[in-house]
Design a protein around this motif. Sequence first.
Motif, mmCIF file in Angstrom:
data_model
loop_
_atom_site.group_PDB
_atom_site.id
_atom_site.type_symbol
_atom_site.label_atom_id
_atom_site.label_comp_id
_atom_site.label_asym_id
_atom_site.label_seq_id
_atom_site.Cartn_x
_atom_site.Cartn_y
_atom_site.Cartn_z
ATOM 1 N N ASP A 10 -8.941 -34.809 18.631
ATOM 2 C CA ASP A 10 -9.506 -33.988 17.822
ATOM 3 C C ASP A 10 -10.789 -33.168 18.521
ATOM 4 O O ASP A 10 -10.841 -31.912 18.345
ATOM 5 C CB ASP A 10 -10.097 -34.653 16.521
ATOM 6 N N TRP A 11 -11.618 -33.934 19.129
ATOM 7 C CA TRP A 11 -12.683 -33.259 19.702
ATOM 8 C C TRP A 11 -12.006 -32.330 20.948
ATOM 9 O O TRP A 11 -12.837 -31.192 21.068
ATOM 10 C CB TRP A 11 -13.517 -34.600 20.387
ATOM 11 N N ALA A 12 -11.003 -32.784 21.566
ATOM 12 C CA ALA A 12 -10.443 -31.863 22.705
ATOM 13 C C ALA A 12 -10.191 -30.316 22.049
ATOM 14 O O ALA A 12 -9.890 -29.314 23.050
ATOM 15 C CB ALA A 12 -9.417 -32.614 23.523
ATOM 16 N N GLN A 13 -9.716 -30.129 21.003
ATOM 17 C CA GLN A 13 -9.414 -29.285 20.416
ATOM 18 C C GLN A 13 -10.363 -27.758 20.453
ATOM 19 O O GLN A 13 -10.029 -26.883 20.662
ATOM 20 C CB GLN A 13 -9.000 -29.149 18.977
ATOM 21 N N THR A 14 -11.838 -28.314 20.512
ATOM 22 C CA THR A 14 -12.633 -27.239 20.424
ATOM 23 C C THR A 14 -13.673 -27.562 21.644
ATOM 24 O O THR A 14 -14.675 -26.791 21.867
ATOM 25 C CB THR A 14 -13.699 -27.380 19.058
ATOM 26 N N HIS A 15 -13.201 -28.533 22.563
ATOM 27 C CA HIS A 15 -14.075 -28.820 23.797
ATOM 28 C C HIS A 15 -13.532 -28.713 25.048
ATOM 29 O O HIS A 15 -12.181 -29.026 24.887
ATOM 30 C CB HIS A 15 -14.957 -30.281 23.655
ATOM 31 N N ALA A 16 -13.947 -28.393 26.175
ATOM 32 C CA ALA A 16 -13.328 -28.450 27.457
ATOM 33 C C ALA A 16 -13.886 -29.955 28.057
ATOM 34 O O ALA A 16 -15.102 -29.834 28.568
ATOM 35 C CB ALA A 16 -13.627 -27.341 28.164
ATOM 36 N N PRO A 17 -12.992 -31.013 28.318
ATOM 37 C CA PRO A 17 -13.425 -32.005 28.940
ATOM 38 C C PRO A 17 -13.660 -31.828 30.549
ATOM 39 O O PRO A 17 -12.934 -30.811 31.230
ATOM 40 C CB PRO A 17 -12.379 -33.013 28.980
ATOM 41 N N ALA A 18 -14.824 -32.244 31.207
ATOM 42 C CA ALA A 18 -15.036 -32.097 32.483
ATOM 43 C C ALA A 18 -14.383 -33.087 33.264
ATOM 44 O O ALA A 18 -14.664 -34.026 33.990
ATOM 45 C CB ALA A 18 -16.618 -32.475 32.619
ATOM 46 N N TRP A 19 -13.072 -32.771 33.454
ATOM 47 C CA TRP A 19 -12.177 -33.785 34.212
ATOM 48 C C TRP A 19 -12.640 -33.867 35.974
ATOM 49 O O TRP A 19 -13.114 -32.738 36.474
ATOM 50 C CB TRP A 19 -10.843 -32.968 34.435
ATOM 51 N N ALA A 20 -12.535 -35.035 36.378
ATOM 52 C CA ALA A 20 -12.970 -35.015 37.850
ATOM 53 C C ALA A 20 -11.578 -35.823 38.487
ATOM 54 O O ALA A 20 -11.066 -36.518 38.057
ATOM 55 C CB ALA A 20 -14.146 -36.021 37.983
ATOM 56 N N GLU A 21 -11.175 -35.243 39.675
ATOM 57 C CA GLU A 21 -10.071 -35.828 40.077
ATOM 58 C C GLU A 21 -10.213 -37.115 40.657
ATOM 59 O O GLU A 21 -11.498 -37.311 41.348
ATOM 60 C CB GLU A 21 -9.743 -34.721 41.493
ATOM 61 N N ALA A 22 -9.306 -38.011 40.337
ATOM 62 C CA ALA A 22 -9.472 -39.515 40.738
ATOM 63 C C ALA A 22 -8.676 -39.927 41.727
ATOM 64 O O ALA A 22 -8.688 -40.790 42.385
ATOM 65 C CB ALA A 22 -9.295 -40.129 39.468
ATOM 66 N N ARG A 23 -7.175 -39.303 41.719
ATOM 67 C CA ARG A 23 -6.235 -39.503 42.832
ATOM 68 C C ARG A 23 -5.289 -38.517 42.717
ATOM 69 O O ARG A 23 -4.934 -37.553 41.859
ATOM 70 C CB ARG A 23 -5.523 -40.866 42.039
ATOM 71 N N ARG A 24 -4.668 -38.373 44.171
ATOM 72 C CA ARG A 24 -3.555 -37.326 44.369
ATOM 73 C C ARG A 24 -2.630 -38.127 45.175
ATOM 74 O O ARG A 24 -2.865 -38.689 46.056
ATOM 75 C CB ARG A 24 -4.266 -36.033 45.189
ATOM 76 N N ALA A 25 -1.485 -37.816 44.768
ATOM 77 C CA ALA A 25 -0.211 -38.444 45.584
ATOM 78 C C ALA A 25 0.810 -37.277 45.541
ATOM 79 O O ALA A 25 0.982 -36.400 44.548
ATOM 80 C CB ALA A 25 0.469 -39.557 44.685
ATOM 81 N N PRO A 26 1.742 -37.452 46.650
ATOM 82 C CA PRO A 26 2.745 -36.515 46.908
ATOM 83 C C PRO A 26 3.750 -36.375 45.649
ATOM 84 O O PRO A 26 3.895 -37.555 44.871
ATOM 85 C CB PRO A 26 3.509 -36.965 48.111
ATOM 86 N N GLY A 27 4.533 -35.210 45.394
ATOM 87 C CA GLY A 27 5.516 -35.370 44.282
ATOM 88 C C GLY A 27 6.604 -36.424 44.511
ATOM 89 O O GLY A 27 6.619 -36.891 45.459
ATOM 90 N N ALA A 28 7.163 -36.916 43.580
ATOM 91 C CA ALA A 28 8.421 -37.698 43.480
ATOM 92 C C ALA A 28 9.305 -37.424 44.420
ATOM 93 O O ALA A 28 10.234 -38.120 44.993
ATOM 94 C CB ALA A 28 8.709 -38.105 42.189
ATOM 95 N N ARG A 29 9.780 -35.930 44.435
ATOM 96 C CA ARG A 29 10.811 -35.471 45.225
ATOM 97 C C ARG A 29 10.060 -34.343 46.318
ATOM 98 O O ARG A 29 9.073 -33.717 45.974
ATOM 99 C CB ARG A 29 11.848 -34.865 44.579
ATOM 100 N N HIS A 30 10.986 -34.105 47.379
ATOM 101 C CA HIS A 30 10.648 -33.202 48.382
ATOM 102 C C HIS A 30 10.582 -31.788 47.624
ATOM 103 O O HIS A 30 11.583 -31.161 46.782
ATOM 104 C CB HIS A 30 11.538 -33.087 49.481
ATOM 105 N N GLY A 31 9.291 -31.068 47.605
ATOM 106 C CA GLY A 31 9.069 -29.730 47.077
ATOM 107 C C GLY A 31 8.570 -29.745 45.872
ATOM 108 O O GLY A 31 7.929 -28.871 45.221
ATOM 109 N N ASP A 32 8.300 -31.030 45.301
ATOM 110 C CA ASP A 32 7.619 -31.092 44.028
ATOM 111 C C ASP A 32 6.186 -30.987 44.101
ATOM 112 O O ASP A 32 5.600 -31.533 45.466
ATOM 113 C CB ASP A 32 7.699 -32.279 43.339
ATOM 114 N N PRO A 33 5.461 -30.380 43.345
ATOM 115 C CA PRO A 33 3.881 -30.426 43.379
ATOM 116 C C PRO A 33 3.369 -31.717 43.302
ATOM 117 O O PRO A 33 3.890 -32.944 43.020
ATOM 118 C CB PRO A 33 3.484 -29.664 42.318
ATOM 119 N N ASP A 34 2.081 -31.776 43.888
ATOM 120 C CA ASP A 34 1.253 -33.182 44.036
ATOM 121 C C ASP A 34 0.893 -33.798 42.546
ATOM 122 O O ASP A 34 0.944 -32.877 41.646
ATOM 123 C CB ASP A 34 0.017 -33.036 44.935
ATOM 124 N N ARG A 35 1.278 -35.153 42.568
ATOM 125 C CA ARG A 35 0.577 -35.640 41.332
ATOM 126 C C ARG A 35 -0.862 -35.718 41.424
ATOM 127 O O ARG A 35 -1.167 -36.704 42.226
ATOM 128 C CB ARG A 35 1.431 -36.909 41.187
#
Length: 569
Positions: free
Chosen positions: A259-284
Motif C-alpha cells: 500500500d505504501w509503495a503506491q504513493t512512495h518511491a523506495p530508495a532501492w540500493a543495489e545488493a547483488r548483480r549476476a549475468p543473465g540466465a542465457r547468453h544475451g539476457d540482461p544482468d539479474r
Amino acid sequence: MNTPEPFTLASQRLGCLPIVNVFLSRMGVAEHLRACLPGDDPRLRLAPVSVIAALVRNIVAGHRPVYALGEWAAPYDPAVLGLAPGEVELLNDDRAGRMLDRLFDADRASLITTTVLGVIREFGIDTTQLHNDSTTVTVTGSYPGADGRDRGGKPTPAIRHGHNKDYRPDLKQLLFILTISADGAVPIAYRVAGGNTPDDVTHVPTWDELRDLVGRSDFLYVADSKLCSKLAMGHIHAHGGRFVTVVPHGRREDTWFRDWAQTHAPAWAEARRAPGARHGDPDRIWRTFEAPAPSVDGYRVIWVHSSSKAARDASARAARIESGLAAIDAVAARLAGPKSRIKTQVAAEQAATAALAAAGATRWVGYTLTETTEVGHRQENRGRPGAATRYRRTEKTVFTITAAIHAEKVAYDAVTDGCFPLITNDTAMTGAEVLAAYHYQPNLERRHHLLKGEQDVAPVYLESAHRIEALLLCHFLAMLTEALIEREIRTSMSTHALTGIALYPELRNCPAPSAPRILEIFNDVARHQLINDHGQIVQTFQPQLTPLQQQVLDLLHIPASTYTSSEAR
C-alpha cells in the motif's frame, strides 16, 4: 581330451569406496558406531558396526534398497567394505533389519552429536550461519502400528497423512527436518517428526538442539516462511539468537508496504548483480530497501526487488489474465449454446466464478452478466398455419457475459512486481548481507534433492517405523559424507584457481562438482588377480587410474596408493 585351464582371472571391484572410506575414517564413523553399538553378543556372526557402516557405504555408492544389500556388496573387495574375507556372504536383509533395531535402541542422539562435533573440528566447518528446512519421506502402505508408540522407552515416528511435498496426498509420510551450515552446505543436524507435523512448530525445538550442539546462541538461523511466527521468532530473539526468514504473502508487513509503495518511491540500493540466465539476457539485479516501519513485533523488514522476479511476475500475471479472458469466453459460448443447461442467474455466476478461479485470474478479471428476455410465438396446435391459426406467446431468459479487466488492481500489483520481504532481528547486517544469507537457502534444497534423488530414500521397503527412522540416520551419515566430499574438492579447486573439472560427458567442464558425479567416474575401478588351480594368487593387477581420476584424488588430498596398496585400504 581337453585339460582345464591352469589359471583363472578373478576381479574385485573397488569403485569409489576407497574415497568414501577415507572420509568415513576422518569422520570417525566406525569408532562412534562402535561406541553405541557394542558387538558383545557372542551369537553375532557379524559386528553391528560392520552392517551399519556397509549400509552407509551402500547409500553413498550403490543406492540399493536394504533387501539388495548382499547382492550389491558381492562384487566388491571385502576390505573396502570393512569386512574380512567370507563376511560379505553374511550381509542380507534380515541381518540388516536386526542391526537397524539395535541402532534405533542405541543412544542415537549422542552418536549424531559426537560425529557432527568431530566433523566440525576435523574439517573446520564454520557454524556461524545455519539453514533449516524440512521435506517429506513418502511411504507406501497402511502402517497401522506406526502411531508413535514407544519402543524401549523411546517414541517411534508416527507415519501419517499430511501436507505431502512429493505431491502424493494419498500416501502416508514422515517429516525429515534438516539443518546445514553455510560453509559447504554440510549437514549439521536432522530430526524425524510425524507425518502430520506442521512445519511452523518444528523451529523452536530445532533451534534449541542447534544451540546445544554448537555451544552458543548467536548463530544466524535461516529458514523459510514457516519460521515467520510470533512464537518461533520470539523464542530465538529472547534467547540471544539471530534469524532471517521471508515474510509470507498477506501478512500485515507485506500488505502495508505494498500500500505504501503506491504513493512512495523506495530508495532501492543495489545488493547483488549476476549475468543473465542465457547468453544475451540482461544482468539479474537485486536491490534492497529497509521498510520505514518495523514488523508488528519490532523486527527489521528488508524488502528485496529482483529484476528477474519482476519479469516473471509480470509475465505470470499477463498469462493468467489471458487465461481468465479465455475462460469467460468459454462460459459465454456455453450460455449461447442451444442446449445450455445454465438456466438461472445464480448458476451462470457460479460457472463464471469457477472458471476464473480455475484460471487463477479472479483478482484481475471480472465479468458482467446481462439477463434479457427473448419473446417468440408458437402455434397452439400442429398443422399447416392458416387464417384461423392461434399462436401462443413464449418467453425465454437469455444470459450473456462479458469479461472486464480490473485495471486498477493490475496497476496496483505492477508497482511491486519482483518484490518480497525478509525479516530479521539482526540490527547490524546490511540489506545486502541479509539477502546473501537468504540466497544460500537453495543449497539446502539440493541436499533434500540428494536424499530423494541419488540416495533414493523412497520408496521405503521396511515394515517397522523404528527401522525406517534408524535407516534415515544412515541416510544422514551418507549425506554428511557426500557433502564433505563436495566441500573438499570445491575448496581445492578454489585454492588452485580451477574454473572446473572435465567431469561431464565429452569431457565438458564442470564448475561445481557434486559428490555423485565425482564418485561416478570411479565406478568401474577394479583389481584383478591371476589364480592358479591350487587357489593361490599368482599375480595381482592393480587398477590403472586415468588422468581425470588422478586429478580428482589430488584435489581430495587422497594418495593414489589408496587404490593400489592393501595397507592403505
